[in-house]
Write an enzyme that holds these catalytic residues in place. Structure first.
Site, mmCIF file in Angstrom:
data_model
loop_
_atom_site.group_PDB
_atom_site.id
_atom_site.type_symbol
_atom_site.label_atom_id
_atom_site.label_comp_id
_atom_site.label_asym_id
_atom_site.label_seq_id
_atom_site.Cartn_x
_atom_site.Cartn_y
_atom_site.Cartn_z
ATOM 1 N N ASP A 334 0.824 -1.197 0.000
ATOM 2 C CA ASP A 334 0.000 0.000 0.000
ATOM 3 C C ASP A 334 0.867 1.259 0.000
ATOM 4 O OD1 ASP A 334 -2.519 1.577 0.615
ATOM 5 O OD2 ASP A 334 -1.307 2.028 2.378
ATOM 6 N N GLU A 388 1.239 -0.456 -5.246
ATOM 7 C CA GLU A 388 0.225 0.574 -5.437
ATOM 8 C C GLU A 388 0.959 1.903 -5.628
ATOM 9 O OE1 GLU A 388 -3.729 2.359 -3.194
ATOM 10 O OE2 GLU A 388 -1.763 2.411 -2.234
#
Length: 676
Positions: A334, A388
């Site tokens: 993330d 990401e």
């Protein structure tokens, strides 16, 4: 004069030549760090074993528990808990020169550490005296009445794994089901690992997905954070069950042939002092950068100091821990953009290569990500790593030795944003098919992308699911079979086309967020003060697709057929698609990928008979999939049972077919024309 080393990333993209020095330095920093870790620890793998020394570890030989904690600036550490009636003077730790404190508690001591047992560590620094959760704690429990978290010491797990037959395939094209355990049940409440394993995993496997990407596994104090404000990195969230319950869930996934990718939040951490790592030893500069550099203003959270050896070891050990103790098959990292740059990507337009390699690049973070990918693939050579990153930094998904960061895939984050923007602002009749193509095909050479039409981001409160953008309030009243409605008809047709177009053209992997395969209505909103702590929108209404009197089943069946096509046709692992026909006037896009012909007619009302286009190969073609099939809520305007023979023309072979509006068909070459 120093010889210029050949960097494959530059060989493949000569526009990167001005950044030869920066890319060479990127490789050099990694090699030097890896060599240093091997020199002092024997291997990267051994370096990533801090959890076997720090935290709580049982000593079978001495018959007792070791507790060790890295807290270099602390003046005193005392272990408190149920086992000693929370008295701080009974178990004071001893400090060592490396900043590690430790204590041994024998089973025959006056206050043995029985398991399970709630604990904390009292950390003193000057006048500061705080009860903290141990940094490497493997379970954290919240008190139902006080809402206070305590660490929990569990005995050594006796879980007997039964997933040895599951093997990650080399070159697996991931078809990912993004999911959240807590919101996966239909009830208004929090689902568990075991409920997910027993009730949801069979659904996912039946649809044909080969991978789940599980959010919010690491412990987080606030449920509404969606798992992104992590407090206890080695602890599975206790609100979903025990660590063994998570093991059961992973095992059941493996039995069904599903790889398990975990959302890994190493880009930041919760700022809470009571539950997390913030200011653990009182220095304001232990796990995180000091001052403003250690605080993310946009996320209201703390930022790791990746250059500090103990922090690097903490994070790498966390990766090894999840992969070995819970058989995790990979990670979706993330917030990679925030890690790559000191400015965290905030307010930056990445419109020039300088912005990827010059000022603002966090070299320590890049080195950590390289080491993380190296470690993952040492433990499991076919592990899946996903970045990401919205900045598009060149090389994020290229091998380290080629100048890359080492990820296997990046998320195609621009694709869902484009679909939402299009649906919000552009009438169907104004869609530009060349623009559609450009968005799907815009990815870096040799860097694989996970394509998706929507993820959890698009469904969060303030936005809504793709189905709800298409059909909105009409979904409340007109989703029953036999209830004809123009908005619903359009929405169902476009939902199928958007997802197939994205999956077949947008990348080398595909992702769907839980429930969106059947057009889940509305949005996702976790319990919070603003919604009176309601779970109404933090669940999945499976009864909608299970009800054979509702239209949701059509979208679910199409998704299943689409996934089957992607797998059987080996579409995602194939080379990029090749254009065959781009028709702006009729809004028709036709392309070939891995010998399959994809025909999309996005026009809102123009159905075209005898639509002709050039083929890569002559022969007899058959239709594998039509979005207009009645079993998918279509109108059966396409005859899928007949053969389509190519026609020879002076400038090549062509195919003629009927192309209805808002319809997609996929054809395969069945063989040569024998009577030609």
């Amino acid at each position: 004069m120093m010889e210029t080393i050949k960097i494959q990333l530059i060989e493949d993209d000569p526009w990167l030549a001005p950044y030869q020095n920066e890319l060479a330095e990127r490789i050099s920093i990694f090699k030097e760090k890896l060599a240093s870790l091997i020199s002092t620890n024997g291997s990267l793998y051994e370096f990533a074993g801090a959890h076997l020394h720090l935290g709580f570890n049982y000593d079978k030989k001495l018959k007792g528990w070791w507790y060790r904690e890295w807290a270099p600036s602390a003046d005193r550490l005392s272990l408190i808990g149920e086992f000693n009636d929370w008295k701080p003077n009974l178990h004071t730790l001893t400090r060592h020169e490396d900043g590690i404190w430790q204590i041994f508690i024998g089973d025959d001591s006056p206050h043995p550490l029985t398991t399970p047992s709630l604990v904390k560590v009292k950390v003193q620094n000057g006048l500061n005296d705080r009860d903290r959760l141990p940094a490497y704690i493997r379970s954290a429990i919240q008190n139902d009445k006080t809402y206070d978290f305590s660490g929990e010491v569990l005995g050594t797990s006796s879980y007997k794994w039964k997933d040895s037959k599951f093997k990650l395939e080399s070159g697996l094209a991931p078809i990912i089901y993004e999911c959240h355990v807590g919101m996966a049940q239909e009830k208004e409440g929090v689902g568990t690992f075991r409920e997910f394993a027993d009730n949801i995993l069979p659904r996912i496997a039946k649809q044909g997905y080969n991978c789940i990407q599980v959010m919010a596994i690491q412990e987080h104090p606030y449920y509404g954070s969606f798992g992104y404000h992590v407090s206890n990195f080695f602890a599975p969230s206790s609100r979903f069950g025990t660590p063994d319950d998570l093991r059961y869930m992973v095992e059941e996934a493996h039995k069904l042939g599903l790889a398990v990718v975990m959302d890994a939040v190493y880009s930041h951490a919760v700022k809470n002092i009571a539950e997390g790592l913030n200011d653990f030893d009182g220095s304001d500069n232990q796990y995180f950068h000091k001052g403003g550099r250690g605080y993310h203003t946009g996320w209201d959270s703390k930022l790791f100091d990746y250059g500090r050896p103990e922090v690097l070891q903490f994070l790498l050990s966390n990766i090894r821990y999840w992969m070995e103790d819970f058989h995790i098959d990979g990670f979706r990292f993330d917030g990679v953009t925030s890690m790559l740059y000191h400015h965290h990507g905030e307010g930056e337009a990445f419109d020039h290569y300088d912005k990827y390699f010059k000022n603002g690049v966090d070299k320590d973070a890049i080195c950590f990500l390289q080491l993380a990918n190296e470690l993952m693939h040492q433990i499991k050579p076919n592990a899946i790593s996903i970045a990401e990153d919205m900045s598009g930094m060149p090389g994020v998904c290229r091998p380290i030795e080629e100048g890359g960061v080492g990820f296997d895939y990046r998320l195609g984050m621009g694709i869902p944003d484009y679909w939402i923007k299009l649906l919000k602002h552009t009438p169907d009749e104004d869609w530009q098919v060349n623009a559609l193509w450009d968005v799907m095909a815009n990815r870096r050479y040799k860097e694989k992308t996970i394509a998706y039409a929507e993820s959890h981001d698009q469904a969060l409160v303030g936005d809504k699911t793709l189905a709800f953008w298409l059909m909105d309030k009409e979904m409340y009243w007109h989703m029953s079979l036999g209830d004809e409605n123009l908005v619903i008809n359009r929405g169902i047709a476009m939902h199928k086309m958007i997802r197939l177009f994205t999956a077949s053209l947008g990348g080398e992997g595909y992702l769907n967020f839980i429930g969106n395969e059947f057009g889940h209505p509305e949005w996702v909103d976790f319990p919070r003060e603003g919604n009176d702590w309601s779970y109404k929108h933090a669940r999945r209404q499976w009864s909608l697709t299970d009800n054979k009197e509702l239209k949701y089943q059509w979208l679910n069946e199409f998704d299943k057929a689409m996934i089957g096509l992607l797998k059987e046709g080996e579409v995602l692992g194939a080379a990029s698609a090749q254009q065959l026909n781009m028709d702006e006037e009729n809004k028709v896009v036709i392309f070939e990928r891995n010998n399959l012909i994809f025909v999309f007619n996005f026009h809102p009302d123009r159905s075209i008979s005898d639509y002709r286009f050039h083929l890569p190969s002559a022969g007899v073609y058959g239709i594998l999939l039509s979005s207009d099939d009645s079993r998918f809520g279509g109108h059966d305007r396409v005859n899928t049972k007949i053969d389509y023979k190519s026609i020879a023309y002076e400038h090549g072979d062509q195919l003629s077919l009927y192309s209805p509006c808002r319809t997609a068909v996929v054809l395969e070459l069945k063989g040569p024309i024998v009577d030609r």
